[in-house]
Design an enzyme around this catalytic site. Structure first.
Site, short mmCIF file in Angstrom:
data_model
loop_
_atom_site.label_atom_id
_atom_site.label_comp_id
_atom_site.label_asym_id
_atom_site.label_seq_id
_atom_site.Cartn_x
_atom_site.Cartn_y
_atom_site.Cartn_z
N THR A 38 0.91 -1.35 0.14
CA THR A 38 0.03 -0.17 0.03
C THR A 38 0.85 1.36 -0.02
O THR A 38 0.27 2.26 -0.48
CB THR A 38 -0.86 -0.08 1.15
OG1 THR A 38 -0.06 -0.01 2.35
CG2 THR A 38 -1.97 -1.05 1.25
N PHE A 69 0.50 4.18 8.92
CA PHE A 69 0.90 5.30 7.92
C PHE A 69 1.18 4.67 6.65
O PHE A 69 1.88 5.61 5.75
CB PHE A 69 1.89 6.22 8.35
CG PHE A 69 3.12 5.73 8.95
CD1 PHE A 69 4.37 5.52 8.20
CD2 PHE A 69 3.16 5.09 10.25
CE1 PHE A 69 5.34 4.76 8.74
CE2 PHE A 69 4.16 4.65 10.79
CZ PHE A 69 5.23 4.46 10.04
N TYR A 70 1.12 3.58 6.21
CA TYR A 70 1.68 2.99 5.23
C TYR A 70 0.59 3.08 4.20
O TYR A 70 -0.06 2.27 3.47
CB TYR A 70 1.82 1.46 5.34
CG TYR A 70 3.17 1.12 5.83
CD1 TYR A 70 4.14 1.80 6.17
CD2 TYR A 70 3.40 -0.14 6.28
CE1 TYR A 70 5.45 1.69 6.88
CE2 TYR A 70 4.53 -0.85 7.18
CZ TYR A 70 5.35 0.41 7.31
OH TYR A 70 6.43 -0.04 8.16
N GLY A 71 0.69 4.48 3.44
CA GLY A 71 -0.33 4.67 2.32
C GLY A 71 0.21 5.54 1.15
O GLY A 71 1.42 6.19 1.43
N LYS A 111 2.96 -0.38 13.28
CA LYS A 111 3.68 0.80 13.49
C LYS A 111 2.64 1.82 13.82
O LYS A 111 1.72 2.08 12.78
CB LYS A 111 4.68 1.02 12.43
CG LYS A 111 5.72 0.18 12.37
CD LYS A 111 6.95 0.49 11.39
CE LYS A 111 7.79 -0.62 10.92
NZ LYS A 111 6.90 -1.56 10.19
#
Length: 358
Positions: A38, A69-71, A111
Site C-alpha cells: 500500500t 501510515f503505510y499509504g 507501527k
C-alpha cells in the site's frame, strides 16, 4: 518455531508497576512485511494482495507487519498530492472480513505514532494511534503496537507507560520498538517487557552487529525483526539502473539509490551473492534472506532474528519464505563478503538521519 522473549532486568525499582516476566511471544522463522502492498503511488490490487497474504499463511508465516501510515504519498511534501495514510489498515480490515478464519493464525504488529512531519510518541499520540489502529480490526484489538520511530522529545519510558493501559484492557498484547539504539532498548525493557525490536538488517546493512543492538537483544532475549532484509530490493539483483525505479519511488531519496553511480558502486557485493546463488541453484533473494535467518543457528552469539521481506505477489512471497540451508562455511563466506565489500552510501540520507537510532 515459538519464541519466548525474555524479561526485564530484575533490579527495577520497587515502585515500578508489576508486570508479567515475559513479553508477548512472536514466531518465525519469517514474517511478512506489508508496506509494499500500500505504501506506493497506487496500492496493489486487493485480490492480488489477499493472495499474497494467503500464501504467507499457507507457508506458515504467523507474523504480519504493517503500518498505520503505510499509504500512498504519506511523506510526499507536495500539498496537492492526495495522501491516504490508512490504506494498510483498510487492506487488513478487508482481508480479515473476507477470511475471518485466518485472524487467529497470525499476530499483527502495526507501527504508529508517525505523522507526515515526523514521529510523535507522546501519551496523547499513543492513545490516538492505538485506538485508531484497533478500530480496523475484529473486536477492536490487535497483537503488537510499535513506535514507528521515537521522537526527540518523548522519553521511551513515557511511550512504554502510555501503552501499558491498552495491554491491561486487552486492546493490544505487547509493545515493539523500531530503529532504536541499545540504550533505548534497555530503558524500555526496564519499564515493561518488549516483544521485539524492528531494525534494518541485510547483507548491505549490518550496523546492528557492531553498535550493540544485536548484543543487547540477545542478552535481554528480545527477538529482532529485520526489515528491508533484501536491501529494498537491491540484493535481488534486479535493480541495475536508476531507470529500474519509477520516478516517484521513495527509494530515490536514499543515498544508495540516488544515482546510477550509487547503484553501480555496490554491484561487487551482488557478484558475491550471485556466485553463491548459482552454486546453490536458487535466487539471490533467497541467499540474502537465508543469511539473515542463519543467525538463529548461533544463539550463543546472536539474538533471534525474524526477517520480514515484503512482496506484492504470492509467487514472490513464496520465494521469500523458502529457506536455503547455508553451511557454516557458506555463512562465513557471506560474512567475509560483507567485510570486504565496502558499501557505498548510507542506509537512508541526511533528510532521514534524525529518525534513526532513537
Amino acid at each position: 518455531m515459538e519464541l519466548t522473549p525474555g524479561s526485564t532486568r530484575n533490579d527495577r525499582p520497587s515502585s515500578a508497576p508489576a508486570f508479567p516476566m515475559s513479553a508477548f511471544p512472536i514466531s518465525g522463522p519469517t514474517g511478512y512485511g506489508l508496506m509494499s502492498l500500500t505504501a506506493r503511488p497506487e496500492p496493489v490490487p486487493r485480490e492480488q494482495a489477499f493472495a499474497a497474504i494467503n500464501n504467507a499463511i499457507k507457508d506458515g508465516v504467523s507474523l504480519l507487519n504493517g503500518g498505520e501510515f503505510y499509504g500512498p504519498n504519506f511523506f510526499n511534501p507536495d500539498p496537492t498530492v492526495e495522501k491516504r495514510p490508512f490504506e494498510n489498515l483498510k487492506l487488513l480490515q478487508a482481508y480479515f472480513a473476507k477470511y475471518p478464519e485466518n485472524r487467529s493464525k497470525v499476530s499483527v504488529c502495526i507501527k504508529g505514532c508517525v505523522t507526515p512531519t515526523g514521529p510523535d510518541c507522546s501519551p496523547e499520540a499513543v492513545k490516538r494511534s492505538i485506538e485508531n489502529i484497533a478500530s480496523f480490526f475484529p473486536g477492536n484489538k490487535f497483537e503488537l503496537f510499535e513506535a514507528g520511530r521515537m521522537d526527540a522529545k518523548t522519553p521511551v519510558e513515557e511511550f512504554v507507560k502510555a501503552c501499558i493501559p491498552f495491554i491491561e484492557k486487552g486492546v493490544i498484547k505487547g509493545i515493539s520498538l523500531s530503529e532504536v539504539n541499545a540504550n533505548t532498548i534497555r530503558r524500555a525493557a526496564a519499564v515493561y517487557p518488549i516483544s521485539c525490536v524492528e531494525v534494518e538488517l541485510s547483507l548491505w546493512s549490518t550496523d546492528i552487529l557492531k553498535n550493540g543492538i544485536m548484543d543487547t537483544c540477545r542478552e535481554l532475549k528480545i527477538p529482532i525483526v529485520a526489515y528491508s532484509p533484501l536491501g529494498r530490493g537491491y540484493l535481488t539483483g534486479k535493480i541495475n539502473t536508476i531507470d529500474d525505479l519509477p520516478p516517484n519511488d521513495l527509494r530515490r531519496l536514499f543515498d544508495r539509490f540516488a544515482s546510477q553511480e550509487a547503484i553501480d558502486a555496490n554491484k561487487h557485493l551482488l557478484e558475491r551473492i550471485g556466485k553463491l546463488a548459482r552454486k546453490k541453484g536458487c535466487t539471490m533473494a533467497q541467499i540474502a534472506l537465508s543469511w539473515v535467518r542463519t543467525f538463529n543457528e548461533y544463539p550463543e552469539k546472536y539474538a533471534t532474528v525474524i526477517p520480514i521481506p515484503s512482496a506484492s505477489t504470492p509467487e514472490r512471497n513464496h520465494e521469500n519464505n523458502t529457506h536455503i540451508k547455508l553451511s557454516r562455511e557458506e555463512f562465513e563466506e557471506l560474512n567475509r563478503a560483507v567485510q570486504e565489500c565496502q558499501v557505498y552510501g548510507g542506509r537512508y540520507s541526511a533528510r532521514f538521519a534524525g529518525l534513526l537510532n532513537g
